[in-house]
Design a protein around this motif. Structure first.
Motif, PDB file in Angstrom:
ATOM      1  N   THR A 199       0.487  -1.421   0.060  1.00 43.88           N
ATOM      2  CA  THR A 199      -0.365   0.331   0.644  1.00 43.88           C
ATOM      3  C   THR A 199       1.027   1.195  -0.014  1.00 43.88           C
ATOM      4  OG1 THR A 199      -0.337   0.151   2.637  1.00 43.88           O
ATOM      5  CG2 THR A 199      -1.901  -0.881   1.275  1.00 43.88           C
ATOM      6  N   ALA A 200       0.797   2.419  -0.592  1.00 43.63           N
ATOM      7  CA  ALA A 200       0.902   3.564   0.012  1.00 43.63           C
ATOM      8  C   ALA A 200       1.382   4.038   1.582  1.00 43.63           C
ATOM      9  CB  ALA A 200       0.528   4.609  -0.755  1.00 43.63           C
ATOM     10  N   SER A 201       1.901   5.087   2.110  1.00 44.19           N
ATOM     11  CA  SER A 201       1.712   5.171   3.315  1.00 44.19           C
ATOM     12  C   SER A 201       0.638   6.196   3.442  1.00 44.19           C
ATOM     13  CB  SER A 201       3.404   5.789   3.420  1.00 44.19           C
ATOM     14  OG  SER A 201       3.306   7.560   3.068  1.00 44.19           O
ATOM     15  N   PHE A 202       0.105   5.943   4.764  1.00 42.39           N
ATOM     16  CA  PHE A 202      -0.455   6.625   5.453  1.00 42.39           C
ATOM     17  C   PHE A 202      -0.781   8.488   4.730  1.00 42.39           C
ATOM     18  CE2 PHE A 202      -2.695   9.972   8.763  1.00 42.39           C
ATOM     19  CZ  PHE A 202      -3.968   9.345   8.471  1.00 42.39           C
ATOM     20  N   ALA A 203       1.161   8.578   5.087  1.00 42.69           N
ATOM     21  CA  ALA A 203       1.186  10.403   5.019  1.00 42.69           C
ATOM     22  C   ALA A 203       0.837  10.864   3.745  1.00 42.69           C
ATOM     23  CB  ALA A 203       2.706  10.323   5.361  1.00 42.69           C
ATOM     24  N   ILE A 204       1.684  10.074   2.560  1.00 41.21           N
ATOM     25  CA  ILE A 204       1.308  10.269   1.207  1.00 41.21           C
ATOM     26  C   ILE A 204       0.035  10.460   0.939  1.00 41.21           C
ATOM     27  CG2 ILE A 204       1.640   9.777  -0.807  1.00 41.21           C
ATOM     28  CD1 ILE A 204       4.403  10.342   0.396  1.00 41.21           C
ATOM     29  N   LEU A 205      -0.419   9.092   1.060  1.00 38.20           N
ATOM     30  CA  LEU A 205      -2.935   9.271   1.540  1.00 38.20           C
ATOM     31  C   LEU A 205      -2.920  10.995   0.960  1.00 38.20           C
ATOM     32  CD1 LEU A 205      -2.867   6.086   2.414  1.00 38.20           C
ATOM     33  CD2 LEU A 205      -3.056   6.937  -0.667  1.00 38.20           C
ATOM     34  N   VAL A 206      -2.619  11.213   2.903  1.00 40.16           N
ATOM     35  CA  VAL A 206      -3.373  12.081   3.008  1.00 40.16           C
ATOM     36  C   VAL A 206      -2.663  13.598   2.642  1.00 40.16           C
ATOM     37  CG1 VAL A 206      -3.625  13.894   5.256  1.00 40.16           C
ATOM     38  CG2 VAL A 206      -3.685  11.248   5.765  1.00 40.16           C
ATOM     39  N   ARG A 207      -1.064  13.789   2.085  1.00 38.91           N
ATOM     40  CA  ARG A 207      -1.511  14.931   1.667  1.00 38.91           C
ATOM     41  C   ARG A 207      -1.663  14.444   0.337  1.00 38.91           C
ATOM     42  NH1 ARG A 207       4.866  13.497   3.287  1.00 38.91           N
ATOM     43  NH2 ARG A 207       4.924  13.596   5.807  1.00 38.91           N
ATOM     44  N   THR A 208      -1.769  13.435  -0.158  1.00 40.17           N
ATOM     45  CA  THR A 208      -2.265  13.706  -1.805  1.00 40.17           C
ATOM     46  C   THR A 208      -3.865  13.932  -1.856  1.00 40.17           C
ATOM     47  OG1 THR A 208      -0.732  12.031  -2.057  1.00 40.17           O
ATOM     48  CG2 THR A 208      -2.889  11.976  -3.797  1.00 40.17           C
ATOM     49  N   ALA A 209      -4.169  13.542  -0.992  1.00 40.80           N
ATOM     50  CA  ALA A 209      -6.116  13.863  -0.388  1.00 40.80           C
ATOM     51  C   ALA A 209      -5.837  15.660  -0.364  1.00 40.80           C
ATOM     52  CB  ALA A 209      -6.830  12.836   0.701  1.00 40.80           C
ATOM     53  N   ALA A 210      -5.332  15.530   0.625  1.00 39.33           N
ATOM     54  CA  ALA A 210      -5.280  17.207   1.036  1.00 39.33           C
ATOM     55  C   ALA A 210      -4.884  18.163  -0.288  1.00 39.33           C
ATOM     56  CB  ALA A 210      -4.306  17.910   1.945  1.00 39.33           C
ATOM     57  N   LEU A 211      -3.835  17.695  -1.247  1.00 39.32           N
ATOM     58  CA  LEU A 211      -3.814  18.889  -2.296  1.00 39.32           C
ATOM     59  C   LEU A 211      -5.238  18.651  -3.188  1.00 39.32           C
ATOM     60  CD1 LEU A 211       0.587  17.720  -2.488  1.00 39.32           C
ATOM     61  CD2 LEU A 211      -1.253  20.156  -2.172  1.00 39.32           C
ATOM     62  N   TRP A 212      -5.482  17.491  -3.320  1.00 38.87           N
ATOM     63  CA  TRP A 212      -6.100  17.107  -4.012  1.00 38.87           C
ATOM     64  C   TRP A 212      -7.717  18.017  -3.731  1.00 38.87           C
ATOM     65  CZ3 TRP A 212      -6.337  11.885  -4.516  1.00 38.87           C
ATOM     66  CH2 TRP A 212      -5.698  10.781  -5.834  1.00 38.87           C
ATOM     67  N   CYS A 213      -7.884  18.638  -2.593  1.00 37.68           N
ATOM     68  CA  CYS A 213      -8.688  18.997  -1.898  1.00 37.68           C
ATOM     69  C   CYS A 213      -8.274  20.360  -2.753  1.00 37.68           C
ATOM     70  CB  CYS A 213      -9.177  19.321  -0.658  1.00 37.68           C
ATOM     71  SG  CYS A 213      -9.698  17.733  -0.370  1.00 37.68           S
ATOM     72  N   VAL A 214      -6.872  21.252  -2.349  1.00 36.83           N
ATOM     73  CA  VAL A 214      -6.725  22.814  -2.692  1.00 36.83           C
ATOM     74  C   VAL A 214      -6.755  22.457  -4.705  1.00 36.83           C
ATOM     75  CG1 VAL A 214      -4.563  24.080  -2.927  1.00 36.83           C
ATOM     76  CG2 VAL A 214      -4.669  22.805  -0.520  1.00 36.83           C
ATOM     77  N   ALA A 215      -6.451  21.624  -5.395  1.00 38.48           N
ATOM     78  CA  ALA A 215      -6.528  21.427  -6.748  1.00 38.48           C
ATOM     79  C   ALA A 215      -8.531  21.815  -6.695  1.00 38.48           C
ATOM     80  CB  ALA A 215      -6.754  20.929  -7.141  1.00 38.48           C
ATOM     81  N   PHE A 216      -9.115  22.021  -5.943  1.00 43.60           N
ATOM     82  CA  PHE A 216     -10.125  21.869  -6.074  1.00 43.60           C
ATOM     83  C   PHE A 216     -11.054  22.788  -5.765  1.00 43.60           C
ATOM     84  CE2 PHE A 216     -15.118  19.732  -5.636  1.00 43.60           C
ATOM     85  CZ  PHE A 216     -15.100  19.748  -6.976  1.00 43.60           C
ATOM     86  N   LEU A 217     -10.596  23.708  -4.825  1.00 43.81           N
ATOM     87  CA  LEU A 217     -10.873  24.578  -4.564  1.00 43.81           C
ATOM     88  C   LEU A 217     -11.748  26.131  -5.347  1.00 43.81           C
ATOM     89  CD1 LEU A 217      -8.730  25.861  -2.001  1.00 43.81           C
ATOM     90  CD2 LEU A 217     -10.749  25.527  -1.355  1.00 43.81           C
ATOM     91  N   PRO A 218     -10.964  26.317  -6.822  1.00 45.14           N
ATOM     92  CA  PRO A 218     -11.847  27.061  -7.392  1.00 45.14           C
ATOM     93  C   PRO A 218     -13.290  26.646  -7.928  1.00 45.14           C
ATOM     94  CG  PRO A 218      -9.871  26.725  -8.105  1.00 45.14           C
ATOM     95  CD  PRO A 218      -9.466  25.617  -7.272  1.00 45.14           C
ATOM     96  N   PHE A 219     -13.470  25.296  -7.957  1.00 41.85           N
ATOM     97  CA  PHE A 219     -14.548  24.552  -8.162  1.00 41.85           C
ATOM     98  C   PHE A 219     -16.023  24.151  -7.253  1.00 41.85           C
ATOM     99  CE2 PHE A 219     -11.988  23.389 -11.591  1.00 41.85           C
ATOM    100  CZ  PHE A 219     -11.255  24.314 -12.025  1.00 41.85           C
TER     101      PHE A 219
END
Length: 208
Positions: free
Chosen positions: A168-188
């Protein structure tokens, strides 16, 4: 069909006008604007020629089918890959929706690419493979609001892989990836919330 005519009517306006709708939280159609922007520039490139209108959709469907077959090969073997190709080639809905000048094929292409990138990252957790997975996820979120459901499926897959003792991916990577996706989605985000309010009819409450 009506989706094609609605999309074409919208993509003829300047890109800044399309983006302005989302900045104001109004939105356009039932999806974010990435595919509309690509189609806008395709129409400019081809001079709006009707014969070339559906070429991007056909290309994205075939490319998506190729990527999905490669993902199937990683999960199974060559016969799994061939089965996916035949299913995609013979599926009547694929023949219909895979050629329409709407966001369907592009969404399919991104989901297929995201699936393959996910499997490749689990095989070798390098930064380059993570970047590809992340960018395809951003592309999907900028193309379809249902992209969040697809990303949720990857999270569920991580849970079951962890329980089974698989890689699996590390938990830290999963959290950071999800956070970055949320930031990328902010304009919409505001447009997404408006779409939920106007496009959903929860008779009692959201849980129901």
């Amino acid at each position: 069909i009506d989706d094609e005519t609605n999309v074409l009517g919208a993509v003829m306006q300047p890109v800044r006008a399309t983006l302005a709708l989302f900045w104001r939280g109004v939105g356009q159609h039932e999806h974010p604007p990435l595919y509309d922007i690509l189609l806008h520039f395709w129409l400019r490139l081809t001079g709006g020629t009707f014969e070339y209108l559906r070429i991007p959709s056909i290309f994205f469907f075939l490319a998506g089918l190729f990527l999905l077959a490669r993902a199937a090969r990683r999960l199974g073997d060559t016969s799994s890959s061939l089965a996916v190709v035949w299913l995609g080639a013979l599926w009547p809905f694929a023949f219909h929706y895979g050629r329409l000048a709407a966001w369907y094929s592009f969404s399919f292409f991104l989901v297929a690419g995201l699936t393959l990138a996910y499997l490749r990252y689990l095989e070798d957790r390098t930064f380059g493979r993570w970047v590809l997975f992340f960018l395809l996820g951003v592309g999907l979120l900028w193309t379809s609001y249902f992209g969040w459901a697809i990303l949720g499926c990857f999270a569920i897959d991580q849970f079951f892989r962890h329980r089974a003792g698989e890689r699996t991916a590390s938990f830290a990577i999963l959290v950071r990836t999800a956070a970055l996706w949320c930031v990328a989605f902010l304009p919409f985000f505001h447009a997404f919330r408006s779409e939920l309010a106007s496009g959903s009819n929860f008779h009692r409450h959201a849980i129901a």
